[in-house]
Design an enzyme around this catalytic site. Structure first.
Site, PDB file in Angstrom:
ATOM      1  N   LYS A  13       0.836  -1.216   0.000  1.00 55.73           N
ATOM      2  CA  LYS A  13       0.000   0.000   0.000  1.00 55.73           C
ATOM      3  C   LYS A  13       0.862   1.254   0.000  1.00 55.73           C
ATOM      4  O   LYS A  13       0.574   2.217  -0.699  1.00 55.73           O
ATOM      5  CB  LYS A  13      -0.916   0.045   1.234  1.00 55.73           C
ATOM      6  N   ARG A  88      -9.398   1.265   8.716  1.00 58.55           N
ATOM      7  CA  ARG A  88      -9.045  -0.105   9.073  1.00 58.55           C
ATOM      8  C   ARG A  88     -10.186  -0.800   9.808  1.00 58.55           C
ATOM      9  O   ARG A  88     -10.064  -1.975  10.153  1.00 58.55           O
ATOM     10  CB  ARG A  88      -7.835  -0.072   9.999  1.00 58.55           C
ATOM     11  N   ARG A 127      11.758  -6.221   4.460  1.00 58.01           N
ATOM     12  CA  ARG A 127      11.753  -4.777   4.703  1.00 58.01           C
ATOM     13  C   ARG A 127      12.621  -4.446   5.920  1.00 58.01           C
ATOM     14  O   ARG A 127      13.381  -3.485   5.904  1.00 58.01           O
ATOM     15  CB  ARG A 127      10.307  -4.306   4.933  1.00 58.01           C
ATOM     16  N   ARG A 139      11.356  -0.782  11.609  1.00 61.61           N
ATOM     17  CA  ARG A 139      10.166  -0.457  12.400  1.00 61.61           C
ATOM     18  C   ARG A 139      10.060  -1.441  13.551  1.00 61.61           C
ATOM     19  O   ARG A 139      10.300  -2.632  13.380  1.00 61.61           O
ATOM     20  CB  ARG A 139       8.927  -0.572  11.509  1.00 61.61           C
ATOM     21  N   ARG A 150      -0.484  -8.473  13.567  1.00 55.67           N
ATOM     22  CA  ARG A 150      -1.007  -7.474  12.612  1.00 55.67           C
ATOM     23  C   ARG A 150      -1.884  -8.158  11.566  1.00 55.67           C
ATOM     24  O   ARG A 150      -2.924  -7.619  11.166  1.00 55.67           O
ATOM     25  CB  ARG A 150       0.149  -6.716  11.947  1.00 55.67           C
TER      26      ARG A 150
HETATM   27  P1  ADP Z   1       1.038  -1.901   7.837  1.00 54.18           P
HETATM   28  O1  ADP Z   1      -0.072  -1.571   6.911  1.00 54.18           O
HETATM   29  O2  ADP Z   1       2.268  -2.365   7.114  1.00 54.18           O
HETATM   30  O3  ADP Z   1       0.630  -2.828   8.940  1.00 54.18           O
HETATM   31  P2  ADP Z   1       0.978   0.812   8.980  1.00 54.18           P
HETATM   32  O4  ADP Z   1       2.172   1.690   8.923  1.00 54.18           O
HETATM   33  O5  ADP Z   1      -0.191   1.165   8.132  1.00 54.18           O
HETATM   34  O6  ADP Z   1       1.527  -0.640   8.634  1.00 54.18           O
HETATM   35  O7  ADP Z   1       0.447   0.688  10.493  1.00 54.18           O
HETATM   36  C1  ADP Z   1       1.276   0.348  11.565  1.00 54.18           C
HETATM   37  C2  ADP Z   1       0.454   0.230  12.848  1.00 54.18           C
HETATM   38  O8  ADP Z   1      -0.145   1.493  13.187  1.00 54.18           O
HETATM   39  C3  ADP Z   1      -0.717  -0.743  12.795  1.00 54.18           C
HETATM   40  O9  ADP Z   1      -0.326  -2.082  13.036  1.00 54.18           O
HETATM   41  C4  ADP Z   1      -1.644  -0.178  13.888  1.00 54.18           C
HETATM   42  O10 ADP Z   1      -1.201  -0.532  15.172  1.00 54.18           O
HETATM   43  C5  ADP Z   1      -1.453   1.322  13.736  1.00 54.18           C
HETATM   44  N1  ADP Z   1      -2.459   1.912  12.796  1.00 54.18           N
HETATM   45  C6  ADP Z   1      -2.192   2.486  11.591  1.00 54.18           C
HETATM   46  N2  ADP Z   1      -3.315   2.913  10.991  1.00 54.18           N
HETATM   47  C7  ADP Z   1      -4.333   2.601  11.840  1.00 54.18           C
HETATM   48  C8  ADP Z   1      -5.758   2.744  11.803  1.00 54.18           C
HETATM   49  N3  ADP Z   1      -6.378   3.306  10.735  1.00 54.18           N
HETATM   50  N4  ADP Z   1      -6.483   2.301  12.859  1.00 54.18           N
HETATM   51  C9  ADP Z   1      -5.891   1.733  13.924  1.00 54.18           C
HETATM   52  N5  ADP Z   1      -4.566   1.543  14.023  1.00 54.18           N
HETATM   53  C10 ADP Z   1      -3.778   1.969  13.010  1.00 54.18           C
END
Ligand code: ADP
Length: 192
Positions: A13, A88, A127, A139, A150
């Site tokens: 994404k 999400r 990554r 990260r 996740r």
């Molecule tokens: P990825 O899509 O690779 O899991 P992100 O950078 O989008 O990584 O998100 C990392 C973390 O941040 C998620 O695992 C969650 O804990 C938190 N997070 C990000 N966006 C949201 C969201 N829209 N709602 C709730 N938690 C979020």
């Protein structure tokens, strides 16, 4: 152009979102990046989010919706945006619809990246290794244990959004297993 990128962690994404942002000249808004910046700056949002992120859970809808609402009200997002990592949950999706409705806008499309979930663990490990190779810090949530959680959070709360947007007639599903340039080309073709 008002797009949402949908797909499990490691689906691409962020990579595709960045390319679309350049192509359409609208900002890429990643809630993951926003939250990581808040953690780094030790703001109240960051303090509330840190443990949840490191456990692979979802930060509360209130917090994330607040961040997005504030970001969408900024000048550069008025013409459009690529949302990456939001919504999400169904509540977040409903909040986004409401926000857009209130300014008489709507989503152009929701781009769903379809991937083989068994390969996602490898992608995320890659990554993390690439960050180490660059001399950067990976990260904190890019480790196998958190990644499993996740993926579970995705299956439990986020996967339903695919149906939600399909029913709205906005879902564009793309094979995310092809090479990066081909995925970009496929998305652009589907959007025109
Ligand atoms: P990825 O899509 O690779 O899991 P992100 O950078 O989008 O990584 O998100 C990392 C973390 O941040 C998620 O695992 C969650 O804990 C938190 N997070 C990000 N966006 C949201 C969201 N829209 N709602 C709730 N938690 C979020």
């Amino acid at each position: 152009m008002r797009l949402v990128m949908l797909g499990p962690p490691g689906a691409g994404k962020g990579t595709q979102g960045q390319r679309l942002s350049e192509r359409f000249n609208v900002p890429q808004l990643s809630t993951g990046d926003m939250l990581r910046a808040a953690v780094k700056a030790a703001t109240p949002v960051g303090l509330a989010a840190k443990n949840v992120i490191d456990a692979g859970g979802l930060v509360s809808d209130d917090i994330v919706i607040g961040c997005v609402q504030e970001r969408l009200s900024q000048e550069d997002a008025k013409r459009g945006f690529i949302l990456d990592g939001f919504p999400r949950t169904i509540s977040q999706a409903a909040a986004l619809d409401e926000l857009l409705n209130s300014s008489q806008h709507r989503l152009t499309a929701v781009v769903e990246l379809l991937v083989d979930e068994e390969l996602l663990l490898d992608r995320v490990q890659k990554r993390a290794q690439e960050a180490l190779d660059r001399g950067a810090t990976p990260r904190s949530d890019d480790n196998p244990e958190t990644m499993r959680q996740r993926l579970a959070s995705y299956a439990e709360s986020t996967a339903v959004l695919s149906n939600f947007y399909y029913n709205q007639g906005r879902l564009v599903s793309i094979d995310g297993m092809r090479d990066v340039d081909q995925v970009t080309a496929d998305i652009l073709e589907a959007l025109t």
